[in-house]
Design an enzyme around this catalytic site. Structure first.
Site, short mmCIF file in Angstrom:
data_model
loop_
_atom_site.label_atom_id
_atom_site.label_comp_id
_atom_site.label_asym_id
_atom_site.label_seq_id
_atom_site.Cartn_x
_atom_site.Cartn_y
_atom_site.Cartn_z
N HIS A 1 0.68 -1.10 0.11
CA HIS A 1 -0.03 0.21 0.10
C HIS A 1 1.21 1.73 -0.02
CE1 HIS A 1 -3.43 -2.52 0.99
NE2 HIS A 1 -2.81 -2.85 2.59
C1 BDR Z 1 -3.21 0.57 5.11
O1 BDR Z 1 -3.31 0.05 6.65
C2 BDR Z 1 -2.02 -0.34 7.38
O2 BDR Z 1 -2.31 -1.44 7.59
C3 BDR Z 1 -1.05 0.50 6.42
O3 BDR Z 1 0.05 0.35 6.39
C4 BDR Z 1 -1.80 0.78 4.60
O4 BDR Z 1 -1.24 2.02 5.95
C5 BDR Z 1 -3.77 0.16 4.93
O5 BDR Z 1 -5.38 -0.30 4.91
#
Ligand code: BDR
Ligand code: CA
Length: 312
Positions: free
Chosen positions: A242
């Site tokens: 992400h």
């Molecule tokens: C987001 O949530 C976290 O678990 C990850 O770091 C990312 O920023 C994805 O939904």
């Protein structure tokens, strides 16, 4: 070329860690500081992890500031089930030697924006938006000074990853997200619609490992760790990476495609709390407030990432 000045606001998290490494690897970016927030794991751990990552990158000079230890109005929810107990499970790294700064992360954001000419500092939130919204609420004069906010958060076509309707970062602090999305600042969002196309396939992980450096091995180890959870969850051939999408966008915006649309945050419904309601088809008269990304050139993204990680 003058490097673009950024503040990374983060809750590391393996994918946050890769995003920080990407930023620190790039001459085009000047990381003025890293502010930490409670999210994937509690603040004590995100503040430690951010420093672990700076030291891994050989950059103990980057100041790290602890910010808010919980959402503006709600109880903190965390994601150890994804990121492990430490938030950075998957690689064995030494405790950091560099200190945490004394100044609060929110005060650092406010002071930095006041000290720099208007329109010269970009904020890169990679976790819940608590620090950013708290800074905006406490010091509204900083709002027009922000150059741009490029954040990871939200989901529309790809729906939620923490609840059926909401992505984790927005769900954790929907009131903060609401403030940020209503701020009027140029905003670019990397939602799950994008990040679920940036998948860490076995060959992409191998490319990190094949770099052959401690940083390359560490990145491969981190990704291997959360791959196990995400591949089972999504049934895909790799897990979404992400947060590095935010930094990749600053370096190579043409990798991403999206639409400038109206996005509103659900803050009251129990069922859809934290949902990012994006007017993708422009069916309302509500003014666009965010560049909401929807697609990424995944090969180009991983090429950039592997090339940059190899520089560290
Ligand atoms: C987001 O949530 C976290 O678990 C990850 O770091 C990312 O920023 C994805 O939904
Ligand atoms: Ca994150």
């Amino acid at each position: 070329m003058t490097a673009r000045k950024i503040i990374i606001d983060t809750d590391p998290g393996q994918d946050d860690a890769v995003a920080i490494l990407l930023a620190l690897s790039a001459d085009q970016l000047d990381v003025l500081g890293i502010t930490t927030v409670a999210g994937n794991v509690p603040l004590r751990l995100t503040s430690k992890n951010a420093r672990v990552v700076c030291e891994l990158a050989g950059r103990p000079d980057v100041p790290v500031f602890a910010g808010c230890d919980g959402p503006m109005e709600r109880k903190l929810v965390t994601a150890e089930h994804v990121h492990g107990k430490t938030g950075l499970d998957g690689a064995d790294l030494p405790d950091p030697k560099m200190p945490l700064q004394d100044q609060h992360g929110v005060d650092f954001i406010i002071q930095t924006l006041r000290d720099h000419p208007p329109g010269t500092v970009t904020l890169c939130p990679l976790g819940p938006l608590t620090n950013i919204a708290t800074a905006m609420t406490r010091a509204p004069d900083i709002i027009p000074r922000i150059q741009e906010i490029v954040l990871m958060g939200g989901a529309y076509f790809e729906v939620g990853n923490y609840t059926p309707a909401a992505e984790f970062n927005i769900y954790v602090d929907p009131e903060a997200a609401d403030i940020v999305f209503k701020s009027g600042i140029p905003l670019t969002a990397m939602p799950l619609d994008v990040t679920h196309k940036a998948l860490t396939t076995p060959s992409r992980i191998k490319a990190f490992r094949d770099i052959g450096t401690p940083v390359g091995q560490t990145v491969a180890g981190w990704i291997d760790f959360f791959d196990r959870f995400d591949m089972e969850k999504y049934g895909s051939e790799g897990a979404p990476l992400h947060d590095p999408c935010v930094i990749a966008y600053l370096l190579q915006p043409d990798l991403f495609q999206g639409r400038h649309v109206n996005v509103q945050i659900e803050t009251s419904s129990d069922l859809t709390l934290g949902m990012t309601v994006a007017d993708w088809w422009r069916v309302t008269d509500c003014a666009p407030n965010a560049m909401f990304m929807g697609d990424v050139d995944a090969d180009g993204f991983f090429d950039l990432l592997t090339r940059q990680i190899a520089k560290l």
